[in-house]
Structure formats: C-alpha cells, structure tokens
Design a protein around this motif. Structure first.
Motif, PDB file in Angstrom:
ATOM      1  N   LEU A 163     -77.581-130.444  71.297  1.00  0.00           N
ATOM      2  CA  LEU A 163     -76.820-129.340  70.709  1.00  0.00           C
ATOM      3  C   LEU A 163     -77.671-128.493  69.774  1.00  0.00           C
ATOM      4  CD1 LEU A 163     -73.876-128.414  70.977  1.00  0.00           C
ATOM      5  CD2 LEU A 163     -73.416-129.538  68.792  1.00  0.00           C
ATOM      6  N   ARG A 164     -78.637-129.121  69.097  1.00  0.00           N
ATOM      7  CA  ARG A 164     -79.457-128.404  68.126  1.00  0.00           C
ATOM      8  C   ARG A 164     -80.324-127.327  68.791  1.00  0.00           C
ATOM      9  NH1 ARG A 164     -83.189-133.152  65.898  1.00  0.00           N
ATOM     10  NH2 ARG A 164     -81.481-134.449  66.633  1.00  0.00           N
ATOM     11  N   THR A 165     -80.567-127.466  70.100  1.00  0.00           N
ATOM     12  CA  THR A 165     -81.381-126.469  70.800  1.00  0.00           C
ATOM     13  C   THR A 165     -80.564-125.735  71.862  1.00  0.00           C
ATOM     14  OG1 THR A 165     -82.137-128.207  72.321  1.00  0.00           O
ATOM     15  CG2 THR A 165     -83.536-127.723  70.419  1.00  0.00           C
ATOM     16  N   SER A 166     -79.231-125.747  71.728  1.00  0.00           N
ATOM     17  CA  SER A 166     -78.381-125.133  72.747  1.00  0.00           C
ATOM     18  C   SER A 166     -78.580-123.628  72.850  1.00  0.00           C
ATOM     19  CB  SER A 166     -76.906-125.435  72.443  1.00  0.00           C
ATOM     20  OG  SER A 166     -76.552-124.918  71.169  1.00  0.00           O
ATOM     21  N   HIS A 167     -79.124-123.008  71.809  1.00  0.00           N
ATOM     22  CA  HIS A 167     -79.359-121.564  71.831  1.00  0.00           C
ATOM     23  C   HIS A 167     -80.644-121.197  72.565  1.00  0.00           C
ATOM     24  CE1 HIS A 167     -81.625-123.219  68.481  1.00  0.00           C
ATOM     25  NE2 HIS A 167     -82.385-122.140  68.483  1.00  0.00           N
ATOM     26  N   ILE A 168     -81.436-122.194  72.960  1.00  0.00           N
ATOM     27  CA  ILE A 168     -82.731-121.939  73.597  1.00  0.00           C
ATOM     28  C   ILE A 168     -82.577-122.009  75.115  1.00  0.00           C
ATOM     29  CG2 ILE A 168     -85.082-122.813  73.897  1.00  0.00           C
ATOM     30  CD1 ILE A 168     -84.973-123.844  71.042  1.00  0.00           C
ATOM     31  N   SER A 169     -82.932-120.941  75.793  1.00  0.00           N
ATOM     32  CA  SER A 169     -82.858-120.927  77.253  1.00  0.00           C
ATOM     33  C   SER A 169     -84.231-121.016  77.903  1.00  0.00           C
ATOM     34  CB  SER A 169     -82.150-119.661  77.740  1.00  0.00           C
ATOM     35  OG  SER A 169     -82.825-118.499  77.294  1.00  0.00           O
ATOM     36  N   ASP A 170     -85.277-120.671  77.157  1.00  0.00           N
ATOM     37  CA  ASP A 170     -86.650-120.793  77.661  1.00  0.00           C
ATOM     38  C   ASP A 170     -87.226-122.083  77.108  1.00  0.00           C
ATOM     39  OD1 ASP A 170     -89.347-120.653  78.279  1.00  0.00           O
ATOM     40  OD2 ASP A 170     -89.503-118.500  77.866  1.00  0.00           O
ATOM     41  N   PHE A 171     -87.547-123.039  77.981  1.00  0.00           N
ATOM     42  CA  PHE A 171     -88.004-124.348  77.520  1.00  0.00           C
ATOM     43  C   PHE A 171     -89.364-124.288  76.834  1.00  0.00           C
ATOM     44  CE2 PHE A 171     -85.371-126.557  81.090  1.00  0.00           C
ATOM     45  CZ  PHE A 171     -84.212-126.114  80.481  1.00  0.00           C
ATOM     46  N   ASP A 172     -90.092-123.173  76.951  1.00  0.00           N
ATOM     47  CA  ASP A 172     -91.331-122.999  76.199  1.00  0.00           C
ATOM     48  C   ASP A 172     -91.046-122.777  74.718  1.00  0.00           C
ATOM     49  OD1 ASP A 172     -92.990-123.366  78.339  1.00  0.00           O
ATOM     50  OD2 ASP A 172     -93.189-121.236  78.803  1.00  0.00           O
ATOM     51  N   ILE A 176     -91.204-128.790  71.537  1.00  0.00           N
ATOM     52  CA  ILE A 176     -92.316-129.070  72.447  1.00  0.00           C
ATOM     53  C   ILE A 176     -91.950-128.460  73.800  1.00  0.00           C
ATOM     54  CG2 ILE A 176     -93.661-130.844  73.635  1.00  0.00           C
ATOM     55  CD1 ILE A 176     -93.090-132.764  71.389  1.00  0.00           C
ATOM     56  N   PRO A 177     -92.781-127.566  74.350  1.00  0.00           N
ATOM     57  CA  PRO A 177     -92.474-127.013  75.679  1.00  0.00           C
ATOM     58  C   PRO A 177     -92.230-128.129  76.688  1.00  0.00           C
ATOM     59  CG  PRO A 177     -94.271-125.809  74.667  1.00  0.00           C
ATOM     60  CD  PRO A 177     -93.996-126.969  73.763  1.00  0.00           C
ATOM     61  N   PHE A 178     -91.302-127.882  77.618  1.00  0.00           N
ATOM     62  CA  PHE A 178     -90.818-128.975  78.471  1.00  0.00           C
ATOM     63  C   PHE A 178     -90.550-128.479  79.886  1.00  0.00           C
ATOM     64  CE2 PHE A 178     -86.971-131.257  80.077  1.00  0.00           C
ATOM     65  CZ  PHE A 178     -87.572-132.489  80.297  1.00  0.00           C
ATOM     66  N   ARG A 179     -90.761-129.371  80.851  1.00  0.00           N
ATOM     67  CA  ARG A 179     -90.390-129.114  82.237  1.00  0.00           C
ATOM     68  C   ARG A 179     -89.666-130.352  82.782  1.00  0.00           C
ATOM     69  NH1 ARG A 179     -91.905-125.085  80.443  1.00  0.00           N
ATOM     70  NH2 ARG A 179     -93.324-123.516  81.324  1.00  0.00           N
ATOM     71  N   ASN A 195     -86.516-123.238  82.360  1.00  0.00           N
ATOM     72  CA  ASN A 195     -85.587-122.409  81.582  1.00  0.00           C
ATOM     73  C   ASN A 195     -84.163-122.716  82.031  1.00  0.00           C
ATOM     74  OD1 ASN A 195     -84.880-120.537  83.883  1.00  0.00           O
ATOM     75  ND2 ASN A 195     -87.067-120.082  83.704  1.00  0.00           N
ATOM     76  N   GLY A 196     -83.220-122.213  81.254  1.00  0.00           N
ATOM     77  CA  GLY A 196     -81.809-122.431  81.573  1.00  0.00           C
ATOM     78  C   GLY A 196     -81.137-123.330  80.554  1.00  0.00           C
ATOM     79  N   LYS A 200     -78.182-129.587  81.276  1.00  0.00           N
ATOM     80  CA  LYS A 200     -77.901-129.545  82.704  1.00  0.00           C
ATOM     81  C   LYS A 200     -79.150-129.814  83.526  1.00  0.00           C
ATOM     82  CE  LYS A 200     -75.321-126.708  86.019  1.00  0.00           C
ATOM     83  NZ  LYS A 200     -74.615-125.400  86.207  1.00  0.00           N
ATOM     84  N   SER A 201     -80.284-129.342  83.052  1.00  0.00           N
ATOM     85  CA  SER A 201     -81.545-129.564  83.764  1.00  0.00           C
ATOM     86  C   SER A 201     -81.921-131.041  83.746  1.00  0.00           C
ATOM     87  CB  SER A 201     -82.655-128.724  83.134  1.00  0.00           C
ATOM     88  OG  SER A 201     -82.372-127.339  83.249  1.00  0.00           O
ATOM     89  N   ILE A 202     -81.756-131.696  82.593  1.00  0.00           N
ATOM     90  CA  ILE A 202     -82.036-133.135  82.517  1.00  0.00           C
ATOM     91  C   ILE A 202     -81.114-133.898  83.451  1.00  0.00           C
ATOM     92  CG2 ILE A 202     -81.948-135.148  81.009  1.00  0.00           C
ATOM     93  CD1 ILE A 202     -82.726-133.312  78.679  1.00  0.00           C
TER      94      ILE A 202
END
Length: 747
Positions: A163-172, A176-179, A195-196, A200-202
C-alpha cells in the motif's frame, strides 16, 4: 509429480513469499568497504521460484544486509517475485521476518470467505452443501473454474503489504527498481512487468496453472513465470547492472535410488523441463557474477509449516560466497544512507476522496454499493478496505474482488473492481449425507443445488435443489429482492419430498410410515444484515402416509395442508461444520387452517437454538430445541422426530416422534494434533455429548422426570465433502448405537 501437483506446490510457494523476514545483524563484515563518494558496482539481485523453498531468499537478504551490500535492482519469478517485490517496495528484513512467523498459510491460499462476510443465503449454501467445489452451467455445457484458487485473499494481502507504494506505476520509481516475470499462457513466452500495479504483477508471477487462476494484464493472460524462466538472469542483464547475484532454490533432481515409482518419474520429468531453462540462464552468468544455491535438500515446495527452516540455509550459502561478495560491500555510513533511502516512502493521503465500484453483470451499481461500509472521508486504512472487498466477494457472484487506490485530480480514492465468475452465471453445488448404524439402518442421500444468479438489476436468483436417496426431495424457489439494498424480498416456492416416520401407540412403535408431501407457497421477508432472515408466508399442500413396516391392517393416510407461518432465523457461526463461536437459531410458528385448505385447525411452535464458545483448541456447544402443538393435536405427518446422532444418540434416527418434543444437549470437542500451517491441513476433533429429551403424545405428560438421558463419544474430521463423524451413542438401560455420519452437520 503431476503437473497439477507441481502447480499446487508452486501455489504454496507463492504464499511463502508473503512471509519473508529477518533481523539485520549488527556484526561488521570483514571486507574492505567502499566509502561515500567512491563509485561502486551496480548490483542486480535475481530471485528464482521454488515454493516454500523460496523463503531461503530471506536468509540471502539477511546476510547481504549483514555484509552491507546494497542491492540496486531486483528481478524475481514466482516466490522470488513476492520476496523481491516486497523488499523492493521498502519492507525491511524485520518486517518480512515478522510476516513469515505470523502468516496463516492455509487461509492466505484459500478463497473461502469468512462466514461473517457471507450473505445469509450464501450461509445456507455453505451449511447445506458443504462440498467445497462449484461447477458452472452455460447452456448445456458444464464449465470449470480456471483455477482451483482464484487468489483473492493473496491479492488482498499483497495489496496491504504494498500500500505504501500504491501511487507508483513505474517500477523503476520504487525504492529499489523491480521486475516481475510471468508466463504468457497464450503465446508461450516470458512476460516482463516493469510498470503497472505492483501487487497485481506479483500475483501474476506466481499464478501456478491449474492451482491459481490466470491474471489478465494489458490483454495478456499470465501464469507462473517459472514455466518459461524460473531464474531470470537474462532480464537482469538487460537492466544495465555490473554484477548479478542470482539465487537458485529449485527442487533438485532425484537420484537413481529415488526414481522407484511412476509418480517420482513424472515429478522428475517436470523438474527436468523447468531445470533445463534455469541451467541455460546460469550459463549466461559472467565471471564477476555470484551464484548462490542454498542447501535445501528435498525440502518440499509446499512445506509451509516449517518454512522458517529454509532461512538459515540461505544465510549459510551467502556466507560461503563472502569472498566474491566483499568487493560489493560499502562502509557503515554509506549503507545507512542507502537503507534510509530504501525504506523512506511518500506518505499517503489522510482520507479517501471517493469510493466507487467497477463490476460486470446485470446487477445495478446501487445493489453492489449497498454492501459497502467504507465511504468518502474515511481514513485510508487497509483493514476496512480489505473487509469491504470481502463483503462484495461474500455475495458469491464474483470470481475475484479487489481494490486499488486511485489518484485523480490530486485526490486519492478507492476503486473496487469485481469480476463476474467466468464459469457462471448458473452454478451447481453438491452435497452428500450418510448415516450408518451398522445394524441394517442406513440413510444415504446425494444432492445438488443449481443457482441461477443475477437474473435482473435487483439481484434476483432462482434456486433449485434435487436430492436422491433415502429422503428424495425437489425444491425450487425464485428469490426477488424488492429494493436496491436487497433487504426486502418476495419468494414463491414449491417442494416435493419423501421421508420415513415412525408411528406410536402408548409410547410403543407400531409402524413405520413412508411420508410423501407436496407444497407450494409464497413468502415475503427481510434480510437482517448478513446474520439472519425474517419471513412470513402462506402455503398449500397435499400428502399421504403409507404403512411400510407394521400391521398391514393399519390405515394409510391421505391429507391436505394449508396455512401460514412466521419464521426468524439467525446464523453467526464462524464455521458451519465445526463452529468455534457463534449462534444458530431457527424459530417458527406455523398456523394450519381449513380456510387455506388444511384438514385440521392447529398451531405448531418450534424453536432450535445452538451456541458455541471456544478457548484455545477446546469448544463447548449448548443446544436447546422445543416443539409443541397448540390448541389441538396434530396428526402423525406433523409429528416432531427425535433419535440419531446428537439428537438422542443412543437411538436410531427418528426412532421416536410426537406432537410435543424437547431436547437439550451439551457438546464438547477438541481439535487434536498440531496445525502444520500448510495448505492441506485437515482438522481432526474428538469429543463427547450429553443429551436429554423426549417426545410426548399429550402436553400434560411433559415433565423433567420423563426426559431420557443419552450421550455419545465421537471423533470428527472436517473434510472436503463435509464433516465425517465416527460415534458411539449411549441410551438408558444399556442401549448403544454406533454411527458413521458424513455430510451436513447434525443439529
């Protein structure tokens, strides 16, 4: 191991991911650290899939923190995506460790709603049709769900944790940047998500085919990334890092001595197919890269009960690579600054600016929104947000209900998204019941319920039950809500049924009758939240009672029935089969009137209340039932039967009946054995009951002195098909009865 079994393993893995954690040790590394202002290599961490084995990733992270080795980019598959994604979002090792120790694995990997979130009608389904399996009907075809588990609870957990990063849509832009890597099941290729929606991606990366339902993202149907690339080294190489640390936690190949069965060979085949691509990825590692392989032996991918045991091997394997890792370490001040940046996230807004629901199907938005308690102006708190998602799922109309925080015009609101069941809109549920006393008396029934849901904007549904066996029955009801909040309703219904009934003369059984009845009625009622229902209705019916056992000179009975009733029902039990707490009550007043077509004028009053309390593994249940006929004696077809498990257990089922009946019971049971925390736990209980009751032919005969004392000792198992009991019942004069009971729990 079959593919489905491997899928189940993976699915466990997914959950394991949620529980990564560990304390950052204070010991100083023995390397020569890089200081502030000095250029250091850019480090990429690759975390592979492996189910519960993937908790070893926590040990790796723990040791990397101890050695003060910053991680600049993370790529993960399946379990590695969960651990890596949560760490990339800013979670600390200590938070992950706490999560591992406190997580309810079985619950997180289940789609089963808490009963308190089910509507009252769905609670009826849960109690009467306990087999946890649902088929869809579309035209003349039977349709299966796309996965055994839709992953709803796991989604909500991931949503809360990110939830703390719910405003972030670009994983960069994450700390820590993530894929996250998933597999496109339609195209047969890897799909990299940078991104996204992070949660949901996890979730997509760990969607084991057949176990978890696929996740659709940007038109792609995604499943577990391990199918295509379980250790995504090539993805990390494209992200411009200088050094890769790759962690391989895959299950090892069996040795020759272990390949002694078809199951083991099938399991080996699947492992080889996945392992082949992993070995290719490992071959792509360069001379500066580091490969870590924790020594996990044949630790099972689904062994979540002992998951913490994999953390230390992860630490040990990382320490073994200290020589290669020393050059990546930094000094204490540099690492502290890195850690502060990684765990610092932008604060969320204080309150919700709006609440909305996006859903499919015929239901009016007003019907769905009436189920929500959260509203604009409420604080942003993941617990009530998740609870409201559970409420919507409790309608049992959707295969998935989730929420996300949405920012519009600088304001943050919550959007609930409900996806209609892909195997609907008509659903089949099943039940089975068996009662065997090992003395020639067997009662066996199989039953099915078809529900046609969401027939109009107000949420009408048509329910039809068919039961075959000792007590055949056909029941159908059309349930039509009268308002958008679904509280008031009208319900026309029809029913046909057969059952056995004993006839008495001076408290002696003189015959067994086969009772056949048909009835039609019209009910009007109101839902009482999710815990109850009030109904009034009128009915008209016909029937017959034929002598099957006894003096053939005894007359058969043909009768007509008709009248009205008032009924009030409550159900706050936490479990329909073996409740630990809550109350179930059924109160009914029936008026038989010649004006409605009945042969006789009489009233019956019935009350049945059961309450449960628990402490630790112990549960105490108190039940009381009373039924009486007012103003006039009713006939044999309207008698109230007693006898059977937990209804005077020392007697046969329905051995006695009369126009007046009473029963009190005290039941104790204890869950035995230890919970492993795994997803395949089967609760086992042992217990005993004390019961007192009787039936009377005249109200004046009712007194405590005539009550019969019965009891039982039993063992019970909460299974996929419902409760299974083996019991010995005791009655006065040394009578005893042995039971095998399967199906809907006795009341």
């Amino acid at each position: 191991m079959t593919y489905a079994m491997h899928a189940a393993c993976r699915l466990a893995v997914l959950l394991t991911i949620l529980v990564l954690s560990t304390d950052v040790a204070k010991a100083e590394p023995n390397d020569r650290p890089v200081g502030e202002g000095h250029e250091r290599p850019r480090v990429g961490l690759v975390l592979g899939g492996g189910g519960a084995r993937g908790a070893a990733h926590i040990g790796v992270l723990k040791e990397l923190e101890r050695q003060r080795i910053p991680v600049d980019v993370i790529a993960g598959t399946s379990m590695g995506a969960i651990v890596g994604g949560l760490y990339a979002s800013g979670m600390t090792a200590a938070e992950l460790e706490q999560l591992v120790g406190s997580l309810d694995w079985a619950g997180a990997l289940s789609d089963k709603s808490n009963r308190e979130d089910l509507s009252f009608r769905r609670k009826q389904d849960d109690a009467q049709f306990p087999i946890d399996f649902e088929l869809g009907i579309r035209g003349t075809d039977l349709v299966l769900p796309k996965g055994v588990i839709q992953g709803r609870k796991l989604d909500l957990l991931l949503r809360e944790l990110t939830l703390r990063t719910s405003h972030i849509s670009d994983f960069d832009d994450l700390p820590i940047p993530f894929r996250a890597i998933a597999s496109d099941i339609e195209r047969g290729e890897a799909y990299v998500m940078g991104n996204g929606d992070l949660a949901k991606s996890i979730r997509a990366s760990m969607s084991v085919p057949g176990a978890f339902a696929p996740v659709r993202i940007k038109g792609r149907l995604l499943v577990d990334g391990g199918l295509i690339g379980n250790l995504p080294v090539d993805v990390m190489q494209q992200l411009g890092v200088d050094v890769i640390i790759a962690v391989d936690v895959e299950f090892p190949l069996y040795g020759r001595d272990e390949l002694g069965s078809a199951l083991a060979i099938s399991e080996q085949m699947l492992t080889i197919l996945i392992r082949k691509e992993t070995l290719r990825q490992i071959d792509n590692l360069g001379p500066r890269d580091v490969l870590i392989r924790p020594e996990l032996g044949i630790y099972g991918s689904t062994n979540f009960g002992d998951i913490a045991e994999t953390i230390e091997p992860g630490e040990a394997a990382t320490r073994a690579q200290s020589g290669a890792l020393q050059r990546l370490a930094v000094d204490a001040a540099t690492y502290q600054a890195y850690h502060a940046r990684r765990t610092r996230t932008a604060p969320l807004d204080d309150e919700l600016a709006f609440v909305r629901v996006v859903h499919e199907g015929r239901l009016s938005p007003a019907v769905v929104e009436s189920r929500l308690s959260v509203e604009a102006g409420d604080p942003i708190d993941p617990q009530p947000l998740a609870e409201n998602a559970e409420r919507l799922y409790g309608l049992q109309l959707y295969e998935h209900v989730g929420y996300s925080l949405v920012k519009e015009n600088g304001r943050t609101g919550v959007e609930y998204r409900a996806t209609t069941k892909s195997w609907g809109p008509n659903f089949l549920q099943f039940g089975v019941s068996l009662e065997e006393d090992f003395e020639g008396s067997t009662n066996f029934n199989i039953k099915a319920r078809m529900t046609r849901a969401g027939l109009n904007r107000l949420g009408a549904e048509w329910r039809t039950d068919v039961q075959l066996g000792t007590d055949p029955e056909l029941f159908t009801e059309f349930y039509q809500p009268l308002s958008f909040d679904s509280r008031w309703f009208v319900a026309p219904r029809m029913q046909m049924a057969q059952s056995n009934l004993n006839a008495f003369l001076f408290d002696q059984t003189i015959a067994r009758l086969r009772l056949s009845e048909g009835e039609a009625g019209l009910d009007i009622g109101r839902e009482l939240g999710t815990f109850g229902e009030f109904r009034v209705g009128a009915y008209r019916g016909i029937g017959e009672a034929r002598v099957k056992v006894g003096d053939p000179a005894l007359p058969n009975i043909d009768f007509e029935s008709g009248g009205a009733f008032v009924a009030l029902r409550f159900d706050t039990l936490d479990n329909a089969q073996f409740p630990r707490h809550g109350v179930e009550a059924d109160l009914r007043w029936t008026l038989s009137r010649p004006g409605f077509g009945a042969d006789f004028d009489f009233d019956t009053v019935e009350a049945d209340v059961t309450s449960s309390w628990s402490r630790d593994k112990n549960t105490l249940q108190l039940g009381m039932a009373f039924a009486t006929t007012l103003e006039s004696d009713n006939l044999v077809q309207d008698y109230f039967p007693l006898g059977g498990f937990l209804r005077l257990s020392g007697m046969e089922r329905g051995e006695i009946s009369g126009p007046h009946a009473a029963l009190a019971k005290l039941v104790y049971y204890r869950r035995v054995g230890e919970t492993t925390g795994g997803i395949f736990d089967t609760p086992v209980y042992v217990g005993a009951s004390l019961e007192a009751g009787n039936v009377w032919q005249a109200r004046g005969d009712i007194d405590f002195d005539s009550m019969m004392i019965n009891g039982s000792i039993f063992a019970g198992v909460d299974t996929f098909i419902g409760p299974v009991y083996f019991a010995v019942g005791f009655a006065e004069q040394g009578r005893a009865n042995v039971y095998l009971f399967i199906g809907e729990p006795p009341r």
